[in-house]
Design a protein around this motif. Structure first.
Motif, PDB file in Angstrom:
ATOM      1  N   GLU A  66     -79.427  10.110 -46.703  1.00 50.91           N
ATOM      2  CA  GLU A  66     -78.315  10.793 -46.051  1.00 50.91           C
ATOM      3  C   GLU A  66     -77.034  10.495 -46.818  1.00 50.91           C
ATOM      4  O   GLU A  66     -76.776   9.338 -47.188  1.00 50.91           O
ATOM      5  N   ILE A  67     -76.234  11.533 -47.091  1.00 51.15           N
ATOM      6  CA  ILE A  67     -75.024  11.377 -47.904  1.00 51.15           C
ATOM      7  C   ILE A  67     -73.779  11.608 -47.051  1.00 51.15           C
ATOM      8  O   ILE A  67     -73.686  12.604 -46.326  1.00 51.15           O
ATOM      9  N   PHE A  68     -72.833  10.690 -47.159  1.00 48.05           N
ATOM     10  CA  PHE A  68     -71.522  10.824 -46.524  1.00 48.05           C
ATOM     11  C   PHE A  68     -70.490  10.850 -47.648  1.00 48.05           C
ATOM     12  O   PHE A  68     -70.309   9.848 -48.352  1.00 48.05           O
ATOM     13  N   ARG A  69     -69.849  12.006 -47.857  1.00 50.37           N
ATOM     14  CA  ARG A  69     -68.855  12.124 -48.926  1.00 50.37           C
ATOM     15  C   ARG A  69     -67.464  11.768 -48.402  1.00 50.37           C
ATOM     16  O   ARG A  69     -67.124  12.072 -47.254  1.00 50.37           O
ATOM     17  N   TYR A  70     -66.681  11.161 -49.273  1.00 53.65           N
ATOM     18  CA  TYR A  70     -65.285  10.882 -48.921  1.00 53.65           C
ATOM     19  C   TYR A  70     -64.390  11.216 -50.115  1.00 53.65           C
ATOM     20  O   TYR A  70     -64.869  11.510 -51.208  1.00 53.65           O
ATOM     21  N   GLY A  71     -63.079  11.154 -49.893  1.00 52.55           N
ATOM     22  CA  GLY A  71     -62.137  11.547 -50.932  1.00 52.55           C
ATOM     23  C   GLY A  71     -61.895  13.049 -50.912  1.00 52.55           C
ATOM     24  O   GLY A  71     -62.278  13.745 -49.977  1.00 52.55           O
ATOM     25  N   LYS A  72     -61.283  13.551 -51.966  1.00 49.16           N
ATOM     26  CA  LYS A  72     -60.963  14.973 -52.049  1.00 49.16           C
ATOM     27  C   LYS A  72     -62.027  15.729 -52.832  1.00 49.16           C
ATOM     28  O   LYS A  72     -62.591  15.215 -53.792  1.00 49.16           O
ATOM     29  N   SER A 115     -84.440   3.331 -44.270  1.00 47.76           N
ATOM     30  CA  SER A 115     -83.611   4.507 -44.005  1.00 47.76           C
ATOM     31  C   SER A 115     -82.213   4.244 -44.562  1.00 47.76           C
ATOM     32  O   SER A 115     -81.555   3.272 -44.175  1.00 47.76           O
ATOM     33  N   ILE A 116     -81.771   5.124 -45.471  1.00 46.27           N
ATOM     34  CA  ILE A 116     -80.546   4.874 -46.227  1.00 46.27           C
ATOM     35  C   ILE A 116     -79.494   5.940 -45.934  1.00 46.27           C
ATOM     36  O   ILE A 116     -79.802   7.142 -45.881  1.00 46.27           O
ATOM     37  N   LYS A 117     -78.254   5.485 -45.776  1.00 42.98           N
ATOM     38  CA  LYS A 117     -77.113   6.396 -45.756  1.00 42.98           C
ATOM     39  C   LYS A 117     -76.125   5.913 -46.802  1.00 42.98           C
ATOM     40  O   LYS A 117     -75.671   4.767 -46.773  1.00 42.98           O
ATOM     41  N   CYS A 118     -75.795   6.803 -47.766  1.00 43.33           N
ATOM     42  CA  CYS A 118     -74.897   6.452 -48.872  1.00 43.33           C
ATOM     43  C   CYS A 118     -73.508   7.034 -48.627  1.00 43.33           C
ATOM     44  O   CYS A 118     -73.372   8.221 -48.318  1.00 43.33           O
ATOM     45  N   TYR A 119     -72.507   6.208 -48.817  1.00 43.66           N
ATOM     46  CA  TYR A 119     -71.111   6.621 -48.718  1.00 43.66           C
ATOM     47  C   TYR A 119     -70.565   6.670 -50.142  1.00 43.66           C
ATOM     48  O   TYR A 119     -70.474   5.644 -50.823  1.00 43.66           O
ATOM     49  N   MET A 120     -70.221   7.873 -50.601  1.00 43.15           N
ATOM     50  CA  MET A 120     -69.790   8.045 -51.994  1.00 43.15           C
ATOM     51  C   MET A 120     -68.766   9.174 -52.084  1.00 43.15           C
ATOM     52  O   MET A 120     -68.750  10.084 -51.248  1.00 43.15           O
ATOM     53  N   PRO A 121     -67.895   9.145 -53.118  1.00 40.69           N
ATOM     54  CA  PRO A 121     -66.899  10.209 -53.275  1.00 40.69           C
ATOM     55  C   PRO A 121     -67.511  11.512 -53.782  1.00 40.69           C
ATOM     56  O   PRO A 121     -68.635  11.529 -54.292  1.00 40.69           O
ATOM     57  N   TYR A 122     -66.730  12.588 -53.638  1.00 40.38           N
ATOM     58  CA  TYR A 122     -67.136  13.865 -54.215  1.00 40.38           C
ATOM     59  C   TYR A 122     -67.108  13.762 -55.741  1.00 40.38           C
ATOM     60  O   TYR A 122     -66.235  13.097 -56.307  1.00 40.38           O
ATOM     61  N   PRO A 123     -68.030  14.416 -56.429  1.00 41.48           N
ATOM     62  CA  PRO A 123     -68.032  14.360 -57.898  1.00 41.48           C
ATOM     63  C   PRO A 123     -67.033  15.326 -58.520  1.00 41.48           C
ATOM     64  O   PRO A 123     -66.672  16.334 -57.919  1.00 41.48           O
ATOM     65  N   ASP A 124     -66.589  14.989 -59.714  1.00 39.07           N
ATOM     66  CA  ASP A 124     -65.796  15.898 -60.535  1.00 39.07           C
ATOM     67  C   ASP A 124     -66.757  16.541 -61.538  1.00 39.07           C
ATOM     68  O   ASP A 124     -67.246  15.879 -62.456  1.00 39.07           O
ATOM     69  N   GLU A 125     -67.017  17.814 -61.365  1.00 37.28           N
ATOM     70  CA  GLU A 125     -67.992  18.493 -62.217  1.00 37.28           C
ATOM     71  C   GLU A 125     -67.509  18.636 -63.653  1.00 37.28           C
ATOM     72  O   GLU A 125     -68.286  18.997 -64.542  1.00 37.28           O
ATOM     73  N   ARG A 185     -82.433   0.025 -41.372  1.00 39.33           N
ATOM     74  CA  ARG A 185     -81.402   1.043 -41.593  1.00 39.33           C
ATOM     75  C   ARG A 185     -80.311   0.401 -42.438  1.00 39.33           C
ATOM     76  O   ARG A 185     -79.765  -0.662 -42.097  1.00 39.33           O
ATOM     77  N   ILE A 186     -79.958   1.052 -43.564  1.00 39.08           N
ATOM     78  CA  ILE A 186     -79.060   0.438 -44.543  1.00 39.08           C
ATOM     79  C   ILE A 186     -77.917   1.379 -44.884  1.00 39.08           C
ATOM     80  O   ILE A 186     -78.139   2.559 -45.200  1.00 39.08           O
ATOM     81  N   ALA A 187     -76.687   0.872 -44.823  1.00 34.21           N
ATOM     82  CA  ALA A 187     -75.499   1.610 -45.268  1.00 34.21           C
ATOM     83  C   ALA A 187     -75.122   1.117 -46.658  1.00 34.21           C
ATOM     84  O   ALA A 187     -74.999  -0.093 -46.882  1.00 34.21           O
ATOM     85  N   ILE A 188     -74.951   2.045 -47.593  1.00 34.45           N
ATOM     86  CA  ILE A 188     -74.636   1.691 -48.983  1.00 34.45           C
ATOM     87  C   ILE A 188     -73.319   2.338 -49.390  1.00 34.45           C
ATOM     88  O   ILE A 188     -73.136   3.549 -49.213  1.00 34.45           O
ATOM     89  N   ILE A 189     -72.419   1.540 -49.940  1.00 38.65           N
ATOM     90  CA  ILE A 189     -71.103   2.028 -50.362  1.00 38.65           C
ATOM     91  C   ILE A 189     -71.020   2.062 -51.884  1.00 38.65           C
ATOM     92  O   ILE A 189     -71.263   1.055 -52.557  1.00 38.65           O
ATOM     93  N   LEU A 190     -70.688   3.238 -52.413  1.00 30.50           N
ATOM     94  CA  LEU A 190     -70.472   3.434 -53.848  1.00 30.50           C
ATOM     95  C   LEU A 190     -69.045   3.932 -54.051  1.00 30.50           C
ATOM     96  O   LEU A 190     -68.522   4.683 -53.223  1.00 30.50           O
ATOM     97  N   ALA A 191     -68.434   3.549 -55.157  1.00 27.28           N
ATOM     98  CA  ALA A 191     -67.091   4.043 -55.476  1.00 27.28           C
ATOM     99  C   ALA A 191     -67.130   5.097 -56.581  1.00 27.28           C
ATOM    100  O   ALA A 191     -66.094   5.533 -57.070  1.00 27.28           O
ATOM    101  N   LEU A 192     -68.328   5.496 -56.973  1.00 25.32           N
ATOM    102  CA  LEU A 192     -68.531   6.626 -57.882  1.00 25.32           C
ATOM    103  C   LEU A 192     -69.608   7.522 -57.279  1.00 25.32           C
ATOM    104  O   LEU A 192     -70.480   7.044 -56.546  1.00 25.32           O
TER     105      LEU A 192
END
Length: 389
Positions: free
Chosen positions: A60-66, A35-45, A3-10
């Protein structure tokens, strides 16, 4: 499997070089059964880097930020009056940018507590943070401190203190202190250039035993979809070419005086190059549109930075295709980089001079373009395995 947690800043939806690398490794880990869970911000379309396709599967996606509402920022900016207070803010922001090394994603740092708490709720074995941008490692550092049992891996695109193309006015000694604090909690530190890896070991000897080199993964190509029989030779440069990092002018000058060859130059730049009858200059386009131009291209251009030992991701990305890569050397590491990549037999090497580039194009016209075999050492599966080993 782990089980792996991955942190992205984009957001993973952005088609930047760093996100192409991250997505390839994440998808490979899923394919390997992790098994992966990614922590990443919401995108700006509205971002020029945005693509509606997420391009990572079974994660699995965990969104953060606004959550960024389409058009809201632009509208607010247009209707806001220029007050003294806003002018002061603008001046302060401009001054800060001169010493800033993290960019706008530094605003995500307050999210680290929320991310760390969620990681603590899950039964993870690994924590991985990817840069660029660098705040991913700042968040990762915090999460490791509060989840000490996790094996923490950092993968760096570019270093901080030894980044020779950075525009920041922040002194190297201060950047070195910041970088050392980020490296300290990591159990493994990975760099995408063997030369950067060697330099970092010398820069931070206390962490040298944790540092390894792993290449950027190549992209997956279907040769039938990216090959087209052209009536005349066609060369393509696809990527950024800001003058602070790369000097594309010798290639461009050769292109405009070679009318019997077609050229595409597509990407972001501070240079304003003009299109001609045979040279097509475009700004950044979507990945889907880029595939159309890739199909037309016989030879892919890869231009080295004119300073430092970082290696553009394109050197690796396109090594999985059967197209020849014209590898334009530049900077003090040019010969060393050629020596390293020449063993893969996928590149034609030239110096970044008009004469050498012109001779290479003449040779393509007279001798033909070699068909290359994909480089198996750069596959995402092998890199993902090595990252976790």
């Amino acid at each position: 499997m782990s089980r792996i947690a991955i942190i992205l800043a984009l957001p993973a939806e952005y088609n930047t070089s760093s996100m192409l690398r991250c997505r390839a490794i994440i998808n490979a880990m899923v394919e390997l059964g992790h098994s992966i869970k990614c922590y990443m911000p919401y995108p700006d379309e509205n971002s020029k880097y945005y693509s509606a396709m997420l391009n990572i599967k079974d994660v699995e996606i965990f969104r953060y930020g606004k959550i960024i509402k389409t058009g809201s920022f632009a509208l607010a900016t247009q209707t806001k009056r220029q007050s003294i207070k806003s002018m002061i803010k603008k001046f302060a922001h401009k001054a800060f940018k001169k010493i800033d090394v993290f960019g706008a994603t530094l605003l995500y740092l307050p999210e680290r507590k929320k991310i760390s708490k969620d990681i603590n709720k899950n039964d993870f074995e690994y924590l991985i943070s990817f840069s660029d941008p660098m705040p991913a490692h700042m968040i990762g550092k915090y999460c490791k401190r509060h989840n000490a049992k996790l094996k923490y891996i950092q993968q760096w695109g570019d270093p901080l203190a030894s980044d020779t193309i950075s525009k920041t006015a922040q002194p190297v000694w201060l950047r070195k202190i910041i970088e050392n604090s980020l490296l300290r909690p990591a159990d493994r530190i990975c760099y995408v250039s063997p030369f950067t890896n060697d330099e970092q070991k010398a820069f931070f000897p206390r962490h040298a035993g944790k540092m390894i080199f792993l290449p950027t993964p190549s992209l997956e190509y279907n040769s039938e979809k990216i090959t087209e029989n052209n009536k005349r030779l066609c060369l393509g440069y696809f990527g950024s070419y800001n003058s602070v990092a790369r000097n594309l002018l010798p290639f461009y000058k050769v292109a405009i005086r070679t009318p019997d060859v077609e050229f595409f130059i597509i990407g972001d730049s501070d240079l304003l190059l003009e299109s001609t009858a045979n040279v097509h200059v475009l700004q950044r386009i979507s990945q889907e549109e880029l595939e159309v131009y890739m199909k037309k291209t016989d030879v892919i251009i890869c231009l080295m930075n004119h300073k430092g030992n970082q290696i553009p991701g394109k050197v690796y990305h396109d090594a999985s295709s059967t197209k020849d890569i014209l590898f334009i050397k530049d900077g003090e590491y040019g010969d060393e980089i050629e020596k390293f990549f020449s063993k893969y037999n996928h590149y034609t090497f030239v110096n970044n001079s008009e004469d050498d580039i012109s001779k290479a194009i003449v040779n393509y016209k007279t001798e033909g373009v070699p068909v290359r075999k994909p480089v198996v050492e750069f596959t995402a599966l092998s890199i993902a395995e090595d990252l976790l080993s």
